[in-house]
Scaffold this motif. Structure first.
Motif, PDB file in Angstrom:
ATOM      1  N   LEU A  13       0.830  -1.212   0.000  1.00 35.21           N
ATOM      2  CA  LEU A  13       0.000   0.000   0.000  1.00 35.21           C
ATOM      3  C   LEU A  13       0.863   1.261   0.000  1.00 35.21           C
ATOM      4  O   LEU A  13       0.554   2.245  -0.665  1.00 35.21           O
ATOM      5  CB  LEU A  13      -0.923   0.014   1.218  1.00 35.21           C
ATOM      6  N   ALA A  14       1.959   1.234   0.745  1.00 35.85           N
ATOM      7  CA  ALA A  14       2.824   2.407   0.867  1.00 35.85           C
ATOM      8  C   ALA A  14       3.605   2.690  -0.410  1.00 35.85           C
ATOM      9  O   ALA A  14       3.942   3.849  -0.689  1.00 35.85           O
ATOM     10  CB  ALA A  14       3.789   2.227   2.037  1.00 35.85           C
ATOM     11  N   LEU A  15       3.900   1.661  -1.190  1.00 32.03           N
ATOM     12  CA  LEU A  15       4.744   1.814  -2.379  1.00 32.03           C
ATOM     13  C   LEU A  15       3.962   1.832  -3.692  1.00 32.03           C
ATOM     14  O   LEU A  15       4.562   1.781  -4.756  1.00 32.03           O
ATOM     15  CB  LEU A  15       5.784   0.682  -2.422  1.00 32.03           C
ATOM     16  N   PRO A  20       0.551   6.423  -2.379  1.00 31.90           N
ATOM     17  CA  PRO A  20       0.375   5.577  -1.201  1.00 31.90           C
ATOM     18  C   PRO A  20      -1.018   5.724  -0.599  1.00 31.90           C
ATOM     19  O   PRO A  20      -1.650   6.766  -0.710  1.00 31.90           O
ATOM     20  CB  PRO A  20       1.441   6.082  -0.235  1.00 31.90           C
ATOM     21  N   SER A  21      -1.447   4.670   0.011  1.00 34.18           N
ATOM     22  CA  SER A  21      -2.710   4.663   0.737  1.00 34.18           C
ATOM     23  C   SER A  21      -2.601   5.578   1.954  1.00 34.18           C
ATOM     24  O   SER A  21      -1.513   5.833   2.447  1.00 34.18           O
ATOM     25  CB  SER A  21      -3.009   3.237   1.187  1.00 34.18           C
ATOM     26  N   GLU A  22      -3.714   6.025   2.429  1.00 32.72           N
ATOM     27  CA  GLU A  22      -3.735   6.825   3.664  1.00 32.72           C
ATOM     28  C   GLU A  22      -4.307   6.005   4.822  1.00 32.72           C
ATOM     29  O   GLU A  22      -4.878   6.559   5.753  1.00 32.72           O
ATOM     30  CB  GLU A  22      -4.541   8.108   3.449  1.00 32.72           C
ATOM     31  N   GLY A  52       5.850  -8.899  -6.455  1.00 27.88           N
ATOM     32  CA  GLY A  52       4.598  -8.217  -6.745  1.00 27.88           C
ATOM     33  C   GLY A  52       4.731  -6.937  -7.554  1.00 27.88           C
ATOM     34  O   GLY A  52       3.739  -6.418  -8.052  1.00 27.88           O
ATOM     35  N   PHE A  53       5.940  -6.402  -7.687  1.00 25.24           N
ATOM     36  CA  PHE A  53       6.147  -5.167  -8.419  1.00 25.24           C
ATOM     37  C   PHE A  53       6.936  -5.466  -9.686  1.00 25.24           C
ATOM     38  O   PHE A  53       7.855  -6.283  -9.670  1.00 25.24           O
ATOM     39  CB  PHE A  53       6.903  -4.132  -7.567  1.00 25.24           C
ATOM     40  N   GLU A  60      14.736  -1.713  -8.083  1.00 18.87           N
ATOM     41  CA  GLU A  60      15.850  -0.975  -7.479  1.00 18.87           C
ATOM     42  C   GLU A  60      15.379  -0.107  -6.314  1.00 18.87           C
ATOM     43  O   GLU A  60      16.076   0.003  -5.303  1.00 18.87           O
ATOM     44  CB  GLU A  60      16.577  -0.125  -8.528  1.00 18.87           C
ATOM     45  N   ALA A  61      14.202   0.503  -6.438  1.00 17.61           N
ATOM     46  CA  ALA A  61      13.675   1.335  -5.348  1.00 17.61           C
ATOM     47  C   ALA A  61      13.402   0.491  -4.103  1.00 17.61           C
ATOM     48  O   ALA A  61      13.729   0.892  -2.981  1.00 17.61           O
ATOM     49  CB  ALA A  61      12.399   2.053  -5.799  1.00 17.61           C
ATOM     50  N   ILE A  62      12.813  -0.683  -4.302  1.00 20.73           N
ATOM     51  CA  ILE A  62      12.511  -1.564  -3.172  1.00 20.73           C
ATOM     52  C   ILE A  62      13.805  -2.053  -2.525  1.00 20.73           C
ATOM     53  O   ILE A  62      13.958  -1.994  -1.302  1.00 20.73           O
ATOM     54  CB  ILE A  62      11.628  -2.748  -3.622  1.00 20.73           C
ATOM     55  N   ILE A  63      14.735  -2.514  -3.332  1.00 20.31           N
ATOM     56  CA  ILE A  63      16.010  -3.000  -2.791  1.00 20.31           C
ATOM     57  C   ILE A  63      16.725  -1.877  -2.040  1.00 20.31           C
ATOM     58  O   ILE A  63      17.274  -2.088  -0.957  1.00 20.31           O
ATOM     59  CB  ILE A  63      16.884  -3.596  -3.912  1.00 20.31           C
ATOM     60  N   GLY A  64      16.695  -0.670  -2.582  1.00 20.95           N
ATOM     61  CA  GLY A  64      17.327   0.468  -1.922  1.00 20.95           C
ATOM     62  C   GLY A  64      16.692   0.805  -0.588  1.00 20.95           C
ATOM     63  O   GLY A  64      17.399   1.011   0.413  1.00 20.95           O
ATOM     64  N   ARG A  65      15.378   0.830  -0.552  1.00 19.06           N
ATOM     65  CA  ARG A  65      14.679   1.147   0.703  1.00 19.06           C
ATOM     66  C   ARG A  65      14.921   0.089   1.760  1.00 19.06           C
ATOM     67  O   ARG A  65      15.102   0.388   2.934  1.00 19.06           O
ATOM     68  CB  ARG A  65      13.177   1.299   0.461  1.00 19.06           C
ATOM     69  N   PHE A  66      14.917  -1.155   1.339  1.00 19.03           N
ATOM     70  CA  PHE A  66      15.090  -2.243   2.298  1.00 19.03           C
ATOM     71  C   PHE A  66      16.535  -2.396   2.741  1.00 19.03           C
ATOM     72  O   PHE A  66      16.812  -2.989   3.778  1.00 19.03           O
ATOM     73  CB  PHE A  66      14.543  -3.559   1.725  1.00 19.03           C
ATOM     74  N   GLY A  67      17.467  -1.868   1.967  1.00 18.54           N
ATOM     75  CA  GLY A  67      18.872  -1.950   2.329  1.00 18.54           C
ATOM     76  C   GLY A  67      19.198  -1.235   3.627  1.00 18.54           C
ATOM     77  O   GLY A  67      20.173  -1.568   4.298  1.00 18.54           O
ATOM     78  N   ALA A  68      18.383  -0.268   3.993  1.00 16.20           N
ATOM     79  CA  ALA A  68      18.618   0.497   5.219  1.00 16.20           C
ATOM     80  C   ALA A  68      17.989  -0.154   6.454  1.00 16.20           C
ATOM     81  O   ALA A  68      18.239   0.285   7.573  1.00 16.20           O
ATOM     82  CB  ALA A  68      18.060   1.907   5.049  1.00 16.20           C
ATOM     83  N   LEU A  69      17.167  -1.187   6.251  1.00 13.38           N
ATOM     84  CA  LEU A  69      16.451  -1.810   7.370  1.00 13.38           C
ATOM     85  C   LEU A  69      17.205  -3.020   7.906  1.00 13.38           C
ATOM     86  O   LEU A  69      17.724  -3.824   7.125  1.00 13.38           O
ATOM     87  CB  LEU A  69      15.055  -2.266   6.920  1.00 13.38           C
ATOM     88  N   PRO A  70      17.246  -3.174   9.227  1.00 14.26           N
ATOM     89  CA  PRO A  70      17.823  -4.407   9.785  1.00 14.26           C
ATOM     90  C   PRO A  70      17.022  -5.614   9.301  1.00 14.26           C
ATOM     91  O   PRO A  70      15.793  -5.574   9.224  1.00 14.26           O
ATOM     92  CB  PRO A  70      17.664  -4.227  11.295  1.00 14.26           C
ATOM     93  N   LEU A  71      17.735  -6.673   8.944  1.00 16.52           N
ATOM     94  CA  LEU A  71      17.123  -7.883   8.414  1.00 16.52           C
ATOM     95  C   LEU A  71      17.184  -8.993   9.462  1.00 16.52           C
ATOM     96  O   LEU A  71      18.263  -9.342   9.942  1.00 16.52           O
ATOM     97  CB  LEU A  71      17.870  -8.323   7.149  1.00 16.52           C
TER      98      LEU A  71
END
Length: 136
Positions: A13-15, A20-22, A52-53, A60-71
């Motif tokens: 929903l956010a991406l 994005p959804s509210e 799904g995308f 690349e946008a998804i991989i970039g955003r997730f790269g900053a999150l602890p896994l």
């Protein structure tokens, strides 16, 4: 401050390309990413999003955003626990998918709060110990 494990349903929903959804959950995700709470992820959520995308830019946008999150990496005990979660839910008449059961297990093990719009988690909450955002 809480630590959120954000389900694929909220990330989707956010991406969204059309904006994005509210929903309350998307707003909570935005606030968490702005520093109100911390956000972690797991490889299965990343994989579901990438499946799904379409297109290299979205990828690349998804991989970039997730790269900053602890896994968080599930281990053998998490998979055993997820099977127990799924079996317990099934015995109580609640169907929970394999990935959803693993997310519930990870939340229980690490004290995470699950952020989701998926009603399967709401249905499972009375039967398994985990924190569901907005539930109490």
């Amino acid at each position: 401050m809480v630590t959120l494990l954000v389900d694929t349903s909220v990330w989707s929903l956010a991406l969204r390309r059309d904006g994005p959804s509210e929903s309350r959950q998307v707003i909570a995700l935005r606030e968490a990413l702005d520093g109100a709470d911390s956000v972690v992820t797991t490889g299965l959520v990343l994989q579901e999003l990438l499946q799904g995308f379409n297109g290299p830019q979205a990828r690349e946008a998804i991989i970039g955003r997730f790269g900053a999150l602890p896994l968080i990496q599930p281990d053998r005990l998490d998979h055993i626990g997820a099977a127990e979660v799924r079996n317990l839910c099934r015995r109580n008449g609640v169907q929970v998918g394999t990935i959803d059961a693993l997310l519930i297990q990870l939340c229980g093990r690490y004290g995470l709060t699950l952020l989701s719009v998926d009603k399967d988690f709401t249905n499972a909450a009375p039967y398994v110990p985990f924190k569901l955002w907005g539930n109490g």
